[in-house]
Design a protein around this motif. Structure first.
Motif, PDB file in Angstrom:
ATOM      1  N   ALA A 167      -2.668   9.714   1.213  1.00 24.10           N
ATOM      2  CA  ALA A 167      -2.342   8.314   1.437  1.00 24.10           C
ATOM      3  C   ALA A 167      -1.095   8.178   2.313  1.00 24.10           C
ATOM      4  O   ALA A 167      -0.916   7.161   2.987  1.00 24.10           O
ATOM      5  CB  ALA A 167      -2.116   7.622   0.099  1.00 24.10           C
ATOM      6  N   GLY A 168      -0.244   9.211   2.310  1.00 21.72           N
ATOM      7  CA  GLY A 168       0.944   9.147   3.152  1.00 21.72           C
ATOM      8  C   GLY A 168       0.579   9.038   4.621  1.00 21.72           C
ATOM      9  O   GLY A 168       1.220   8.328   5.389  1.00 21.72           O
ATOM     10  N   PHE A 169      -0.492   9.723   5.002  1.00 20.49           N
ATOM     11  CA  PHE A 169      -0.949   9.680   6.396  1.00 20.49           C
ATOM     12  C   PHE A 169      -1.446   8.281   6.755  1.00 20.49           C
ATOM     13  O   PHE A 169      -1.002   7.676   7.732  1.00 20.49           O
ATOM     14  CB  PHE A 169      -2.075  10.702   6.586  1.00 20.49           C
ATOM     15  N   LEU A 170      -2.335   7.756   5.917  1.00 25.30           N
ATOM     16  CA  LEU A 170      -2.917   6.444   6.230  1.00 25.30           C
ATOM     17  C   LEU A 170      -1.823   5.375   6.177  1.00 25.30           C
ATOM     18  O   LEU A 170      -1.757   4.493   7.038  1.00 25.30           O
ATOM     19  CB  LEU A 170      -4.031   6.112   5.252  1.00 25.30           C
ATOM     20  N   GLY A 171      -0.948   5.497   5.160  1.00 24.60           N
ATOM     21  CA  GLY A 171       0.128   4.510   5.037  1.00 24.60           C
ATOM     22  C   GLY A 171       0.976   4.491   6.282  1.00 24.60           C
ATOM     23  O   GLY A 171       1.351   3.433   6.802  1.00 24.60           O
ATOM     24  N   LYS A 172       1.272   5.679   6.800  1.00 25.33           N
ATOM     25  CA  LYS A 172       2.114   5.729   7.987  1.00 25.33           C
ATOM     26  C   LYS A 172       1.429   5.115   9.183  1.00 25.33           C
ATOM     27  O   LYS A 172       2.046   4.375   9.950  1.00 25.33           O
ATOM     28  CB  LYS A 172       2.496   7.176   8.278  1.00 25.33           C
ATOM     29  N   ILE A 173       0.159   5.388   9.354  1.00 32.70           N
ATOM     30  CA  ILE A 173      -0.508   4.832  10.532  1.00 32.70           C
ATOM     31  C   ILE A 173      -0.658   3.322  10.389  1.00 32.70           C
ATOM     32  O   ILE A 173      -0.539   2.584  11.376  1.00 32.70           O
ATOM     33  CB  ILE A 173      -1.853   5.524  10.811  1.00 32.70           C
ATOM     34  N   LEU A 174      -0.849   2.836   9.178  1.00 33.97           N
ATOM     35  CA  LEU A 174      -0.932   1.384   8.994  1.00 33.97           C
ATOM     36  C   LEU A 174       0.407   0.743   9.320  1.00 33.97           C
ATOM     37  O   LEU A 174       0.483  -0.298   9.989  1.00 33.97           O
ATOM     38  CB  LEU A 174      -1.343   1.055   7.563  1.00 33.97           C
ATOM     39  N   ILE A 175       1.485   1.376   8.864  1.00 33.90           N
ATOM     40  CA  ILE A 175       2.809   0.821   9.133  1.00 33.90           C
ATOM     41  C   ILE A 175       3.101   0.865  10.629  1.00 33.90           C
ATOM     42  O   ILE A 175       3.612  -0.097  11.214  1.00 33.90           O
ATOM     43  CB  ILE A 175       3.880   1.573   8.312  1.00 33.90           C
ATOM     44  N   LEU A 176       2.736   1.995  11.254  1.00 32.86           N
ATOM     45  CA  LEU A 176       2.927   2.085  12.703  1.00 32.86           C
ATOM     46  C   LEU A 176       2.178   0.970  13.408  1.00 32.86           C
ATOM     47  O   LEU A 176       2.721   0.283  14.287  1.00 32.86           O
ATOM     48  CB  LEU A 176       2.418   3.434  13.214  1.00 32.86           C
ATOM     49  N   TYR A 209       0.841  -1.207   0.000  1.00 35.82           N
ATOM     50  CA  TYR A 209       0.000   0.000   0.000  1.00 35.82           C
ATOM     51  C   TYR A 209       0.873   1.254   0.000  1.00 35.82           C
ATOM     52  O   TYR A 209       0.665   2.174  -0.793  1.00 35.82           O
ATOM     53  CB  TYR A 209      -0.920   0.013   1.224  1.00 35.82           C
ATOM     54  N   TYR A 210       1.864   1.257   0.888  1.00 40.08           N
ATOM     55  CA  TYR A 210       2.689   2.471   0.977  1.00 40.08           C
ATOM     56  C   TYR A 210       3.523   2.650  -0.281  1.00 40.08           C
ATOM     57  O   TYR A 210       3.732   3.771  -0.736  1.00 40.08           O
ATOM     58  CB  TYR A 210       3.588   2.425   2.220  1.00 40.08           C
ATOM     59  N   LEU A 211       4.001   1.516  -0.839  1.00 44.55           N
ATOM     60  CA  LEU A 211       4.789   1.616  -2.067  1.00 44.55           C
ATOM     61  C   LEU A 211       3.951   2.228  -3.186  1.00 44.55           C
ATOM     62  O   LEU A 211       4.427   3.098  -3.931  1.00 44.55           O
ATOM     63  CB  LEU A 211       5.311   0.236  -2.463  1.00 44.55           C
ATOM     64  N   THR A 212       2.702   1.790  -3.287  1.00 47.13           N
ATOM     65  CA  THR A 212       1.817   2.350  -4.311  1.00 47.13           C
ATOM     66  C   THR A 212       1.621   3.851  -4.078  1.00 47.13           C
ATOM     67  O   THR A 212       1.736   4.660  -5.004  1.00 47.13           O
ATOM     68  CB  THR A 212       0.444   1.651  -4.263  1.00 47.13           C
ATOM     69  N   ALA A 213       1.339   4.198  -2.832  1.00 48.55           N
ATOM     70  CA  ALA A 213       1.139   5.609  -2.509  1.00 48.55           C
ATOM     71  C   ALA A 213       2.411   6.404  -2.819  1.00 48.55           C
ATOM     72  O   ALA A 213       2.354   7.484  -3.418  1.00 48.55           O
ATOM     73  CB  ALA A 213       0.774   5.759  -1.041  1.00 48.55           C
ATOM     74  N   TYR A 214       3.555   5.834  -2.450  1.00 47.42           N
ATOM     75  CA  TYR A 214       4.846   6.488  -2.687  1.00 47.42           C
ATOM     76  C   TYR A 214       5.057   6.716  -4.179  1.00 47.42           C
ATOM     77  O   TYR A 214       5.542   7.776  -4.597  1.00 47.42           O
ATOM     78  CB  TYR A 214       5.953   5.605  -2.096  1.00 47.42           C
ATOM     79  N   ALA A 215       4.662   5.709  -4.986  1.00 47.79           N
ATOM     80  CA  ALA A 215       4.828   5.855  -6.436  1.00 47.79           C
ATOM     81  C   ALA A 215       4.054   7.074  -6.920  1.00 47.79           C
ATOM     82  O   ALA A 215       4.592   7.907  -7.661  1.00 47.79           O
ATOM     83  CB  ALA A 215       4.339   4.593  -7.144  1.00 47.79           C
ATOM     84  N   PHE A 216       2.817   7.206  -6.461  1.00 46.35           N
ATOM     85  CA  PHE A 216       2.012   8.341  -6.937  1.00 46.35           C
ATOM     86  C   PHE A 216       2.522   9.669  -6.407  1.00 46.35           C
ATOM     87  O   PHE A 216       2.561  10.661  -7.125  1.00 46.35           O
ATOM     88  CB  PHE A 216       0.548   8.133  -6.571  1.00 46.35           C
ATOM     89  N   MET A 217       2.923   9.696  -5.121  1.00 47.09           N
ATOM     90  CA  MET A 217       3.444  10.962  -4.570  1.00 47.09           C
ATOM     91  C   MET A 217       4.678  11.416  -5.337  1.00 47.09           C
ATOM     92  O   MET A 217       4.821  12.568  -5.712  1.00 47.09           O
ATOM     93  CB  MET A 217       3.912  10.795  -3.127  1.00 47.09           C
ATOM     94  N   ASN A 218       5.591  10.467  -5.554  1.00 40.05           N
ATOM     95  CA  ASN A 218       6.846  10.833  -6.196  1.00 40.05           C
ATOM     96  C   ASN A 218       6.641  11.212  -7.651  1.00 40.05           C
ATOM     97  O   ASN A 218       7.181  12.216  -8.119  1.00 40.05           O
ATOM     98  CB  ASN A 218       7.818   9.657  -6.103  1.00 40.05           C
ATOM     99  N   LEU A 219       5.832  10.418  -8.362  1.00 35.97           N
ATOM    100  CA  LEU A 219       5.584  10.740  -9.767  1.00 35.97           C
ATOM    101  C   LEU A 219       4.924  12.100  -9.869  1.00 35.97           C
ATOM    102  O   LEU A 219       5.254  12.896 -10.759  1.00 35.97           O
ATOM    103  CB  LEU A 219       4.698   9.675 -10.398  1.00 35.97           C
ATOM    104  N   GLY A 220       4.006  12.390  -8.947  1.00 34.22           N
ATOM    105  CA  GLY A 220       3.346  13.680  -8.961  1.00 34.22           C
ATOM    106  C   GLY A 220       4.329  14.814  -8.731  1.00 34.22           C
ATOM    107  O   GLY A 220       4.331  15.812  -9.451  1.00 34.22           O
ATOM    108  N   ALA A 221       5.198  14.634  -7.729  1.00 32.96           N
ATOM    109  CA  ALA A 221       6.168  15.689  -7.437  1.00 32.96           C
ATOM    110  C   ALA A 221       7.090  15.914  -8.638  1.00 32.96           C
ATOM    111  O   ALA A 221       7.390  17.059  -8.995  1.00 32.96           O
ATOM    112  CB  ALA A 221       6.979  15.319  -6.207  1.00 32.96           C
ATOM    113  N   PHE A 222       7.494  14.827  -9.287  1.00 29.72           N
ATOM    114  CA  PHE A 222       8.357  14.986 -10.464  1.00 29.72           C
ATOM    115  C   PHE A 222       7.602  15.616 -11.618  1.00 29.72           C
ATOM    116  O   PHE A 222       8.172  16.366 -12.411  1.00 29.72           O
ATOM    117  CB  PHE A 222       8.946  13.635 -10.880  1.00 29.72           C
ATOM    118  N   ALA A 223       6.294  15.316 -11.715  1.00 27.86           N
ATOM    119  CA  ALA A 223       5.504  15.932 -12.782  1.00 27.86           C
ATOM    120  C   ALA A 223       5.446  17.437 -12.591  1.00 27.86           C
ATOM    121  O   ALA A 223       5.589  18.204 -13.551  1.00 27.86           O
ATOM    122  CB  ALA A 223       4.103  15.332 -12.808  1.00 27.86           C
TER     123      ALA A 223
END
Lengths: 468, 476
Positions: free
Chosen positions: B386-395, B326-340
């Motif tokens: 998704a970064g927020f939810l991903g972090k709480i799930l990982i925690l 889940y976090y990897l997917t979210a990370y992919a979108f965050m990073n691709l967005g930032a690079f866009a």
């Protein structure tokens, strides 16, 4: 009941839509913002006890996007909608459209926080409500360092809240708990979970050693936003204590009551003493806030039913008078282009309406009988004394005397004394400003003479631990 | 000589074949276009191929099949990672639309697609040879991609990447050889043998194998190459490296830890990995603080983000793998967005990656600034993303697995990171004083669309957290 959802989403969506307006259109943004904020008062009242819930997560713990007012949060949410409507109505900062949009977003996120019935949703909005204030601080604040201080302190609190929420969820199996009578959490990691929550709540309130973000934030923000932040955002931590810590970890609130009370008592005295020597009018109110909220922390730590009831009344009362004070001092600052107590003086001769309004707000803040502040203070003091804690009551009485001193000093310094010739002469309170302040002052009187609705709602809503 | 592979084997890697074939079509179409270089045509063909591959990979989700004698395993796990690789590839390809005719788009597009094939192979690779093959295919393409613009820093980046990545490959290869020596088999499944616990060859081999992977994931102390390589490489390539390389390598890491380790050995062997992840979360975030270039900043950010993903797998629980994905997917979108957003701002010359170019962006381009703010909030773990939810799930999952110290390291790292991300937000939103950054490009539709899409996904993933539930049975 989808009205709850409407109440939360309406301000956020309107805030976003405002960006489609032309940038220069001040009147439309202010009018739209005020109307929307006023509508949320209505929808909140209409929603009543209605709830809205949809499944969110089933693992690692159950969570739902669950909203609905509890007897405690209803009054804080009502306070929030009222304060926001009043604050937006008198918005006169530059780039008004963006500012009104931020205020509406702030209202929406805080409504989400107070109406959240799920701990995870609560944690989400806890972090989210920092964002609009951070944006306001970088766009309209006086000094960039203020924005960092605000954001980093509160984000640190948010992170411990997040970790505590995760641990709570794992142990408890669900986070859909706020407003329900649950089995208290005991043993194992529970003290650490309580510590995580307590840290976040104490930073937000704030109490003494964690308060250093607060005075620059309150004096740096434009007055419409600081009136909302000091009136309502600072209550998030206290609400968290009532709805989460006292409800699910009462044993630990009780076990660590003395340090908590000590922090409250130090804030109470420290805030009052500093307020006595400050010369920036906004900072005086900021430190008085630190002092007043310390009293509520003491009330919560005592875990006496009466004190907890008083805490809710005082939460509402403090919200009303601090919002009124910040708005009124904002008017003074706009008119005289100064916030210095030594520079200001003699405004009362030319501005009787402004002077009268400030007088009522200051009297409410110093606890004059008949106004809301008195009711809260009195019930808290009786309750805390009843719970067997004598020294906090003594400390609080000293602080209440100090409060009269610094609030009278504030009022006299601004309104009384000889007129200063070198200050710009501007007209008295306009009808719009008067209309914006009137509901707050009226509510102060109303709660002062008839606090019963708020008290009745609290009884039984807060679990309390019998005294050993 | 008969080829022992059946048609079922070949259809198992159909998504990879489609992507590889698409690269050839791109080159052929470029040949027809002559000197005009229809770069949008190259991108369109490549995206069509990626979409087709994604559709077919999705079809394979429920079907576990051991192709090539256990070399490649289709089904849930492979599908999920293939999809992430394809998302990363599509996002990176879109950025070529923003970069103007100076780039040799057709050639780089083709190489990028072939690199993606390598990462997809890693997603399904279930023996040591396939892992090595995938990793090399991925890396070889990247060396060329890094050097694909005529610029000193790009050449430096390519050379640096070549040398350090070769070293990582060396570790991985040596480790693989030792593992083969210990078991007499290249299949990861044969490593699940409790008697290996007493074999020093196994420990040494597994250790070196993991070091090779950590190099590729650029965790501290194997991270030094990342910021330099990220800074020098062209923007789409940086985006590709930050998402696709990480996804492919994480797939191998996850399969190795979940499916290949003998019972009882995992927690001992992997403890250093968790320590490295904890250090990365703190050091990577601290490294961001001093950066003045967005690509470098995101390079350091990636070090920490991969740390977050890794610690979800501490304890090797099925739930941990789900949240890592889940976090990897979210990370992919965050990073691709930032690079866009970076691509939309920097324009053809790519001179705009300095953070000073973001000054006052909110006044010039309010929507682009808002999108960037969402990505930065997501990277720092603030809601509503998704970064927020991903972090709480990982925690939650690390706490539940008993790794509270890892959760604490995540909290500390996140607290540090906030300053770096919020600094960029402040730069964009603070009222401008004096200096006004120049806009190289008025409007870059592809990058803009990509940023908007990523922003929507990053927010939507918070409230519709789709985590693949039946992945684990298909790892083995």
């Amino acid at each position: 009941m989808t009205l709850v959802l409407v109440t939360i989403l309406l301000p956020v969506v309107t805030g976003a839509l405002l960006f489609l307006l032309p940038r220069a259109d001040r009147t439309i943004s202010v009018a739209a913002g005020t109307i929307v904020a006023a509508i949320t008062v209505g929808t909140l009242l209409a929603a009543g006890n209605g709830e809205w819930s949809v499944h969110w997560l089933s693992r690692p713990f159950d969570a739902a996007l669950h909203f609905g007012a509890t007897p405690i949060s209803f009054w804080i949410a009502l306070l929030l909608t009222l304060c926001t409507a009043c604050a937006i109505a008198v918005c006169r900062v530059e780039r008004t459209r963006d500012f009104v949009a931020l205020l509406l977003t702030l209202e929406g996120t805080m409504l989400g926080l107070f109406l959240a019935r799920d701990l995870l949703v609560f944690a989400l909005f806890w972090d989210l409500m920092l964002v609009p204030v951070f944006f306001a601080l970088i766009g309209w604040g006086e000094h960039p360092a203020t924005a960092w201080r605000y954001f980093i302190y509160n984000f640190a609190g948010g992170l411990t809240l997040l970790l505590a929420t995760a641990a709570f969820g794992v142990i408890y199996g669900t986070t859909d708990v706020i407003g329900r009578a649950g089995v208290p959490l005991i043993g194992g990691w529970a003290p650490w979970i309580y510590a995580g929550f307590a840290f976040a709540f104490l930073v937000k309130t704030p109490v003494f050693p964690l308060h250093t973000w607060m005075p620059p934030t309150y004096s740096g923000l434009p007055s419409p936003m600081v009136s909302v932040v000091s009136a309502v955002q600072s209550k998030a931590g206290l609400y968290g204590f009532l709805a989460i810590a006292a409800a699910f970890m009462p044993a630990y609130v009780h076990e660590y009551a003395t340090p908590l009370m000590a922090l409250g008592a130090i804030s109470l005295i420290y805030g009052a003493v500093i307020a006595l020597v400050q010369n920036d009018v906004k900072r005086i109110v900021a430190y008085s806030s630190l002092s007043h909220l310390g009293l509520i922390v003491i009330a919560i730590a005592s875990q006496n039913q009466l004190a907890l009831d008083g805490a809710l009344v005082y939460i509402v009362a403090h919200g009303l008078f601090s919002a009124a004070l910040f708005l009124l001092l904002g008017f003074v600052e706009e008119r005289e282009e100064s916030r210095g107590l030594l520079r200001l003086g003699g405004l009362g001769w030319q501005n009787p309406r402004l002077s009268g309004a400030l007088c009522i707000a200051a009297l409410a803040a110093l606890g004059l009988p008949g106004l809301a502040g008195f009711v809260g203070e009195l019930i808290i003091l009786i309750g805390v004394y009843q719970a067997g804690y004598v020294w906090p009551v003594v400390v609080a009485l000293v602080a209440i005397v100090l409060a009269s001193a610094y609030l009278l000093r504030l009022y006299q310094g601004v309104m009384n004394g000889p007129e200063r010739d070198d200050l710009p002469v501007r007209p008295d309170l306009t009808w719009l400003e008067g209309l914006a302040i009137a509901p707050l002052l009226a509510a102060l009187v109303l709660v002062g003479v008839y606090p019963r609705p708020i008290l009745i709602h609290t009884v039984g809503a807060v679990q309390s631990v019998p005294r050993p | 000589l008969t080829i022992p592979f059946t048609s079922a084997d070949w259809s198992a890697i159909l998504p990879i074949e489609i992507v590889a074939g698409t690269a050839l079509v791109v080159l052929f179409a470029d040949l027809l276009s002559g000197r005009q270089q229809w770069r949008y045509l190259s991108i369109a063909i490549a995206l069509a191929g990626v979409a087709a591959a994604a559709a077919i990979a999705g079809e394979q989700f429920g079907h576990a099949y051991d192709a090539f004698f256990g070399g490649f395993m289709t089904g849930g796990f492979a599908t999920v990672f293939e999809e992430i690789v394809l998302i990363g590839t599509a996002g990176s390809l879109l950025l070529y639309g923003a970069l103007g005719p100076a780039q040799r788009v057709a050639g780089t597009t083709a190489i990028m697609l072939w690199s993606a094939c390598g990462a997809m192979l890693m997603a399904g690779a279930a023996n040591l040879i396939a892992i090595f093959l995938g990793l090399e295919l991925l890396s070889l393409g990247l060396y060329a991609l890094c050097a694909s613009v005529d610029r000193k820093s790009a050449r430096e980046s390519a050379l640096k990447y070549l040398i350090l990545s070769s070293m990582a490959t060396g570790f991985l290869l040596f480790g693989s050889a030792l593992l083969f020596g210990a078991t007499g088999s290249v299949a990861l499944a044969d490593l699940v043998n409790p008697s290996l616990a007493g074999n020093p060859l196994f420990w040494l081999g597994a250790g070196m194998f993991l070091i090779g992977l950590l190099f590729k994931l650029s965790l501290v102390p194997f991270h030094m190459w990342t910021p330099d390589v990220f800074e020098g490489a062209p923007l789409p390539v940086t985006a590709f490296m930050s998402v696709v390389t990480k996804a492919g390598t994480l797939a191998v890491f996850a399969r190795f830890t979940y499916a290949a380790l003998p019972a009882g050995i995992g927690s001992k062997l992997l403890l250093p990995v968790w320590i490295v992840a904890a250090i990365s979360m703190i050091a990577g975030n601290a490294g961001m603080l001093a950066q003045r270039d967005l690509k470098r900043l995101l390079g350091y950010s990636g070090i920490a983000q991969i740390g977050y993903i890794l610690i979800a797998m501490a304890g090797s629980t099925p739930l941990g793998l789900r949240y890592a994905i889940y976090y990897l997917t979210a990370y992919a979108f965050m990073n691709l967005g930032a690079f866009a957003v970076a691509a939309a701002i920097s324009g053809p010359g790519e001179e705009g990656a300095q953070l000073s170019n973001y000054q006052g962006l909110a006044r010039r381009r309010p929507w682009l600034a808002a999108a960037m703010a969402i990505f930065l909030l997501a990277l720092s773990g603030l809601p509503p993303t998704a970064g927020f939810l991903g972090k709480i799930l990982i925690l939650a999952v690390t706490v539940a697995n008993g790794y509270v110290w890892l959760a604490a390291a995540l909290i500390v790292g996140t607290a540090i990171s906030l300053y770096a991300y919020a600094k960029v937000i402040r730069l964009m939103y603070a009222p401008e004083e004096g200096h006004r950054a120049q806009d190289a490009h008025p409007f870059v539709p592809l990058a803009w669309m990509s940023a908007a899409l990523c922003a929507v996904v990053v927010v939507a993933m918070t409230f519709y957290p789709l985590t693949p539930s039946n992945v684990l049975p298909l790892v083995r």
